[in-house]
Design a protein around this motif. Structure first.
Motif, PDB file in Angstrom:
ATOM      1  N   ALA A   1      -4.327  83.439  12.857  1.00  0.00           N
ATOM      2  CA  ALA A   1      -4.133  82.004  12.617  1.00  0.00           C
ATOM      3  C   ALA A   1      -5.083  81.300  13.273  1.00  0.00           C
ATOM      4  N   SER A   2      -5.579  81.882  14.336  1.00  0.00           N
ATOM      5  CA  SER A   2      -6.887  81.007  14.887  1.00  0.00           C
ATOM      6  C   SER A   2      -8.102  80.980  14.277  1.00  0.00           C
TER       7      SER A   2
ATOM      8  N   LEU B   1       4.878  84.993  10.572  1.00  0.00           N
ATOM      9  CA  LEU B   1       3.886  84.306   9.506  1.00  0.00           C
ATOM     10  C   LEU B   1       3.863  84.522   8.042  1.00  0.00           C
TER      11      LEU B   1
ATOM     12  N   ARG C   1       3.165  81.483   5.746  1.00  0.00           N
ATOM     13  CA  ARG C   1       1.993  81.041   5.444  1.00  0.00           C
ATOM     14  C   ARG C   1       1.086  81.686   4.650  1.00  0.00           C
TER      15      ARG C   1
ATOM     16  N   THR D   1     -11.591  77.734   6.629  1.00  0.00           N
ATOM     17  CA  THR D   1     -10.515  77.640   5.909  1.00  0.00           C
ATOM     18  C   THR D   1      -9.227  77.921   6.415  1.00  0.00           C
ATOM     19  N   VAL D   2      -9.258  78.977   7.225  1.00  0.00           N
ATOM     20  CA  VAL D   2      -7.915  79.493   7.896  1.00  0.00           C
ATOM     21  C   VAL D   2      -7.470  78.321   8.677  1.00  0.00           C
ATOM     22  N   ILE D   3      -8.401  77.671   9.632  1.00  0.00           N
ATOM     23  CA  ILE D   3      -7.915  76.560  10.545  1.00  0.00           C
ATOM     24  C   ILE D   3      -7.723  75.333   9.745  1.00  0.00           C
ATOM     25  N   ASP D   4      -8.422  75.091   8.710  1.00  0.00           N
ATOM     26  CA  ASP D   4      -8.264  73.803   7.777  1.00  0.00           C
ATOM     27  C   ASP D   4      -7.012  74.027   6.988  1.00  0.00           C
ATOM     28  N   GLN D   5      -6.693  74.957   6.522  1.00  0.00           N
ATOM     29  CA  GLN D   5      -5.277  75.100   5.805  1.00  0.00           C
ATOM     30  C   GLN D   5      -4.054  75.522   6.418  1.00  0.00           C
ATOM     31  N   LYS D   6      -4.571  75.585   7.876  1.00  0.00           N
ATOM     32  CA  LYS D   6      -3.247  76.224   8.806  1.00  0.00           C
ATOM     33  C   LYS D   6      -2.694  77.608   8.215  1.00  0.00           C
ATOM     34  N   ALA D   7      -3.602  78.320   7.737  1.00  0.00           N
ATOM     35  CA  ALA D   7      -3.030  79.609   7.287  1.00  0.00           C
ATOM     36  C   ALA D   7      -2.634  80.551   8.301  1.00  0.00           C
ATOM     37  N   GLY D   8      -1.824  81.697   7.808  1.00  0.00           N
ATOM     38  CA  GLY D   8      -1.441  82.597   8.664  1.00  0.00           C
ATOM     39  C   GLY D   8      -2.343  83.695   9.093  1.00  0.00           C
TER      40      GLY D   8
END
Length: 469
Positions: free
Chosen positions: A117-118, A40, A43, A88-95
């Motif tokens: 990431a979830s 990851l 990301r 923001t993690v979900i919205d930005q598909k962050a690691g």
């Protein structure tokens, strides 16, 4: 050597004792190693912080370590609520995310929370892997010096607008606008300011805000939206003749509700009211999930509506799994944590406050009136949590005391013993006691539920006797 451990909700420690810049950098490096191993590292990682002493500087150092390891960082421009970081993690598909917060702990504490990431709180297998990395780094004598962020990997952003826009699909803003009320909001010197108050004001509500300034000492209190920590706010609600009092904790993931007249309404009662509202008015499909320490009013409502009930260990990381799977209308904890179907798998005090406001507006009744109606439907239940200082003696003896399962408590037969987290004794009249050590503070907790306050007093006395105090 400090044993850095992640509890129920991240690693928390006293500032300048265990919670130091050196240790924050070490934990950030351990997280970077975890992300690399999981593939990851390419990301971005969201990095946020609360209003505690130097939280922003701790967050900058955590982010700088990640960039040094080649991991891109999305850094919040201002202090930010925990649920906004999750979104923001979900919205930005962050690691994942690093959040510098000790939530509702006393002001001398700070903490670091990692979300994968979830967007949910990190489950035990993730925090155990990070802890193993920390121990290895400590054994190798790794000490990181202060580091500057690598600017091409360090982006800053206001995280509020996207989160607030998303709430439009989860809160009925038109219902709020159709029935504006006069309410009070207590930000408790924390990250929630500019969310609950702004959204309601934009809907035409009059919102008077208490403690909206940043104060790392939190007025010398715990930034917890509880009856004990908000006497001034409850007096404000009473004297100001507000329809409703709303509050969020230091990092915006817990809620507190006061009825008209300044009476505090427990989180357990709010959870039951919101669940009923979501089923009856929103027509949401699914069951309900609660922690082992949370009210059985949810069980009674689930039985009434023919919905499944799920019971988990304490910690929203366990409840979040059911939110992610879409199996439940709502998940909740007695410690004032709530999220709903389709929302973040993290407790969110902001949406909890807004849903209560929507419910009051839609139903045209006070919270107290709605609670009385709920009791007519499924019967009354009242709960209590007793905090007991975890002395060295009690800490040593607690496992043995919890392993002893009496056949009777307070003259009632024990019909069930639940040991998924601590020891829960369910009695023949439906009342219950739960004993467990806190996962965030040096306390033992005694949880109680019964049909009357008098019965709670009897159970509390019996519970303390079982603990030998």
């Amino acid at each position: 050597m400090n044993m850095i451990k992640f509890g129920t909700s991240g690693w928390r420690a006293v500032i300048a004792d265990e919670f130091t810049f050196a240790n924050v950098r070490l934990v950030a490096l351990a997280i970077a190693q975890y992300l690399k191993k999981e593939g990851l590292a390419n990301r971005e990682v969201v990095v946020g912080y609360d209003t505690r002493f130097m939280s922003n500087l701790f967050a900058q150092q955590a982010g700088a370590v990640l960039t040094r390891e080649g991991i891109p960082v999305l850094y919040s421009k201002r202090d930010v609520p925990t649920p906004v970081i999750s979104f923001t993690v979900i919205d930005q598909k962050a690691g994942g995310a690093i959040n510098i917060t000790a939530s509702h702990n006393p002001p001398q504490y700070n903490g670091l929370k990692f979300s994968p990431a979830s967007g949910a709180p990190a489950p035990p297998q993730v925090t155990q892997a990070i802890e193993a990395n920390i121990r290895k780094l400590q054994k190798e004598g790794v000490v990181l010096e202060p580091v500057e962020p690598q600017r091409d990997l360090f982006a800053e952003k206001d995280l509020a607008p996207a989160y607030i826009q998303d709430l439009e699909s989860k809160v009925d803003f038109s219902a709020l606008a159709a029935s504006p009320q006069k309410v009070a909001y207590n930000a408790l010197w924390g990250t929630g300011r500019g969310y609950v108050d702004r959204i309601l004001q934009d809907a035409g509500w009059r919102v008077d805000v208490m403690h909206k300034e940043v104060n790392p000492l939190f007025g010398g209190r715990r930034p917890e939206p509880s009856e004990e920590e908000m006497p001034d706010f409850l007096e404000m609600v009473k004297e100001g003749d507000y329809t409703l009092g709303l509050a969020t904790d230091g990092d915006g993931d817990r809620f507190g509700i006061a009825d008209k007249g300044g009476k505090f309404i427990t989180a357990n009662h709010i959870l039951a009211l919101v669940f009923r509202y979501l089923v009856e008015e929103r027509r949401l499909e699914g069951g309900v999930v609660r922690s082992v320490a949370t009210t059985h009013l949810l069980d009674r409502l689930a039985q009434h509506y023919g919905r499944p009930i799920y019971e988990t260990s304490v910690g929203f990381k366990f409840i979040g799994e059911y939110i992610l799977e879409g199996k439940v209308v709502m998940g909740g904890e007695e410690s004032a944590g709530l999220s709903i179907k389709g929302h973040v798998p993290e407790k969110d005090g902001i949406i909890a406050c807004l849903l209560v406001a929507e419910m009051v507006a839609q139903k045209g009744a006070t919270v107290g009136e709605l609670l009385e109606d709920l009791f007519h439907l499924v019967g009354p239940l009242h709960s209590r949590r007793v905090n007991i200082p975890l002395t060295p003696e009690l800490k040593k003896e607690l496992p043995q005391k919890l392993a002893a399962h009496p056949s009777q408590v307070a003259g009632l037969k024990v019909t069930d013993v639940i040991t998924i987290d601590g020891t829960k004794l369910v009695l023949e009249d439906g009342s219950w006691l739960l004993f467990r050590p806190s996962g965030t503070e040096p306390l033992a907790r005694l949880y109680l539920e019964a049909e009357s306050q008098k019965r709670l007093d009897i159970l509390e006395e019996a519970g303390k006797k079982l603990l030998g105090i």
